[in-house]
Design a protein around this motif. Structure first.
Motif, short mmCIF file in Angstrom:
data_model
loop_
_atom_site.label_atom_id
_atom_site.label_comp_id
_atom_site.label_asym_id
_atom_site.label_seq_id
_atom_site.Cartn_x
_atom_site.Cartn_y
_atom_site.Cartn_z
N TRP A 1 0.27 5.18 9.10
CA TRP A 1 -0.48 4.04 8.58
C TRP A 1 -1.30 3.43 9.71
O TRP A 1 -1.00 3.62 10.89
CB TRP A 1 0.43 2.98 7.95
CG TRP A 1 1.14 2.05 8.88
CD1 TRP A 1 2.36 2.23 9.46
CD2 TRP A 1 0.66 0.78 9.37
NE1 TRP A 1 2.68 1.16 10.26
CE2 TRP A 1 1.66 0.26 10.23
CE3 TRP A 1 -0.51 0.05 9.17
CZ2 TRP A 1 1.52 -0.97 10.88
CZ3 TRP A 1 -0.65 -1.18 9.82
CH2 TRP A 1 0.35 -1.68 10.66
N GLN B 1 -9.42 -2.90 5.85
CA GLN B 1 -8.66 -1.91 5.09
C GLN B 1 -7.40 -1.49 5.83
O GLN B 1 -7.38 -1.39 7.06
CB GLN B 1 -9.49 -0.65 4.81
CG GLN B 1 -10.56 -0.82 3.75
CD GLN B 1 -11.23 0.50 3.42
OE1 GLN B 1 -11.28 1.41 4.26
NE2 GLN B 1 -11.72 0.63 2.22
N CYS C 1 0.86 -1.19 0.00
CA CYS C 1 0.00 0.00 0.00
C CYS C 1 0.89 1.23 0.00
O CYS C 1 1.87 1.30 0.76
CB CYS C 1 -0.91 -0.01 1.23
SG CYS C 1 -2.38 1.04 1.08
N ARG D 1 -4.27 7.02 1.37
CA ARG D 1 -4.82 6.00 0.48
C ARG D 1 -5.21 4.79 1.32
O ARG D 1 -4.58 4.51 2.34
CB ARG D 1 -3.79 5.58 -0.57
CG ARG D 1 -4.36 4.56 -1.56
CD ARG D 1 -3.33 4.03 -2.50
NE ARG D 1 -3.89 2.99 -3.34
CZ ARG D 1 -3.16 2.22 -4.15
NH1 ARG D 1 -1.86 2.38 -4.22
NH2 ARG D 1 -3.74 1.29 -4.87
N THR D 2 -6.27 4.10 0.90
CA THR D 2 -6.67 2.87 1.57
C THR D 2 -6.49 1.69 0.62
O THR D 2 -6.64 1.82 -0.59
CB THR D 2 -8.14 2.93 2.04
OG1 THR D 2 -8.99 3.15 0.90
CG2 THR D 2 -8.35 4.05 3.05
N CYS D 3 -6.16 0.53 1.20
CA CYS D 3 -5.96 -0.70 0.44
C CYS D 3 -6.71 -1.83 1.14
O CYS D 3 -6.76 -1.89 2.38
CB CYS D 3 -4.47 -1.04 0.36
SG CYS D 3 -3.45 0.24 -0.40
#
Length: 227
Positions: free
Chosen positions: A207, A213, A171, A179-181
């Motif tokens: 993070w 997620q 990620c 950003r999300t993964c």
């Protein structure tokens, strides 16, 4: 001077430097911003339950430990409990981790007992640990240099908690944006197994994890594996 060595939970258990065990949590304090060590009545790694200090306590940065001793540094004061399903340090060949540290930027060689390839599972130093640059493997030994300090495990050795050691997600926070993964929550809790960015990825700072997620922010780019 050491306090009472009794490991029985409850009042009266004492560690070093005035630490105390309540039967559920241990208080350990770096009151003068110096490194302090506290005995723990458990052998697992300590996890932060409550941050007591104005300084934010971050594992591997200003606190850590295992094997009956934990340490705090740089003003971290907190309440800690035993981490469940984590890695134990210092038992080679069992899917657990080996700590290897380069002190004063000198090269250090650490025996592991690993039969397979070693992987960095947790960086302990401010210096970024890069394989074949300041750490590597020679047979069953790990070498570190240039200030790299970390915990290493045998790839595919099973890192505890029933996690799938082959499962990982990369990620990336591009242009310092959040950003999300997607993360398969059935795999367990994610941990950084490779810091790809120059920016150091620190949990709850740039993070984090929210069930299914992972989110990254402020330039953190990393590969996450299952604990």
């Amino acid at each position: 001077m050491r306090g009472n060595h009794g490991g029985r939970p409850g009042a009266g258990w004492g560690g070093w430097n005035g630490s105390s065990w309540t039967g559920q949590t241990l208080t350990c304090s770096s009151n003068d911003r110096r490194r302090r060590e506290c005995r723990t009545p458990f052998n697992g790694r300590p996890v932060l339950v409550e941050n007591i200090s104005g300084t934010r306590c971050v594992e591997g940065v200003n606190f850590g430990g295992g094997g009956g001793i934990m340490w705090v540094d740089k003003g971290c004061r907190g309440r800690f409990a035993e981490g469940r399903g984590g890695w134990q340090v210092g038992k080679p060949g069992t899917g657990q981790t080996i700590r290897c540290e380069s002190r004063n930027n000198r090269e250090t060689t650490c025996g592991t007992g690993f039969r397979g390839r070693a992987v960095l599972v947790r960086r302990l130093s401010d210096t970024r640990c890069v394989e074949n640059r300041n750490w590597g493997q020679r047979g069953s030994n790990i070498w570190v240099s240039g200030g790299c300090r970390g915990e290493f495990a045998e790839a595919g050795g099973g890192w505890g908690g029933g996690a799938n050691s082959s499962y990982s997600v990369t990620c990336s926070s591009e242009n310092n944006r959040r950003r999300t993964c997607a993360w398969d929550r059935r795999q367990g809790r994610p941990v950084v197994i490779e810091n790809i960015s120059k920016t150091r990825c620190q949990e709850n700072a740039n993070w984090g994890w929210d069930g299914n997620q992972i989110w990254v922010d402020r330039g953190c780019r990393a590969r996450f594996g299952a604990r």
